[in-house]
Motif scaffolding. Sequence first.
Motif, PDB file in Angstrom:
ATOM      1  N   UNK A  18      56.321  36.126  29.348  1.00  0.00           N
ATOM      2  CA  UNK A  18      55.468  35.255  30.307  1.00  0.00           C
ATOM      3  C   UNK A  18      54.305  35.588  30.436  1.00  0.00           C
ATOM      4  N   UNK A  19      53.194  34.761  30.733  1.00  0.00           N
ATOM      5  CA  UNK A  19      52.039  35.284  31.080  1.00  0.00           C
ATOM      6  C   UNK A  19      51.691  34.673  32.495  1.00  0.00           C
ATOM      7  N   UNK A  20      51.173  35.614  33.135  1.00  0.00           N
ATOM      8  CA  UNK A  20      50.760  34.977  34.740  1.00  0.00           C
ATOM      9  C   UNK A  20      49.358  35.209  34.798  1.00  0.00           C
ATOM     10  N   UNK A  21      48.752  34.325  35.484  1.00  0.00           N
ATOM     11  CA  UNK A  21      47.226  34.165  35.739  1.00  0.00           C
ATOM     12  C   UNK A  21      47.183  33.980  37.326  1.00  0.00           C
ATOM     13  N   UNK A  22      45.773  34.525  37.778  1.00  0.00           N
ATOM     14  CA  UNK A  22      45.465  34.405  39.065  1.00  0.00           C
ATOM     15  C   UNK A  22      44.066  34.322  39.157  1.00  0.00           C
ATOM     16  N   UNK A  23      43.658  33.169  39.769  1.00  0.00           N
ATOM     17  CA  UNK A  23      42.275  32.715  39.577  1.00  0.00           C
ATOM     18  C   UNK A  23      41.822  32.899  41.015  1.00  0.00           C
ATOM     19  N   UNK A  24      40.611  33.684  41.278  1.00  0.00           N
ATOM     20  CA  UNK A  24      40.075  33.743  42.345  1.00  0.00           C
ATOM     21  C   UNK A  24      38.749  32.744  42.771  1.00  0.00           C
ATOM     22  N   UNK A  25      38.625  32.162  43.816  1.00  0.00           N
ATOM     23  CA  UNK A  25      37.592  31.189  44.068  1.00  0.00           C
ATOM     24  C   UNK A  25      37.117  31.078  45.522  1.00  0.00           C
ATOM     25  N   UNK A  26      35.721  30.934  45.529  1.00  0.00           N
ATOM     26  CA  UNK A  26      35.272  30.540  47.028  1.00  0.00           C
ATOM     27  C   UNK A  26      34.052  31.283  47.048  1.00  0.00           C
TER      28      UNK A  26
END
Length: 118
Positions: A18-26
């Motif tokens: 599996x490949x997890x992603x985490x996107x930061x925004x703001x």
Amino acid sequence: QVQLVESGGGLVQAGGSLRLSCAASGSIFSINAMGWYRQAPGKQRELVATITSGKSTIYADSVKGRFTISRDNAKNTLYLQMNSLKPEDTAVYYCNAYIVVGVVDAYWGQGTQVTVSS
């Protein structure tokens, strides 16, 4: 306001990936260290892997050689490539980041479930 949004969790058989992603925004000025943590039912949250802004990495012994943490600084996104998954990897995986918005503060994502069947 800063948000971390994880994606990529799911159900996989032992030995799978599996490949997890985490996107930061703001309103982000910059991001220092980022990391993945996990929490299995009835257990404390534990460190899986961390990566600095300069891309130095640290891994928990239990995932060394199987998981790879990486980041795309231009996209403010963190990744976790998980290979050779085992049932004991089953947990909620959380993204963590030290983000500069005026001052440095720690932020957490909402978590994504990873379930590995035997």
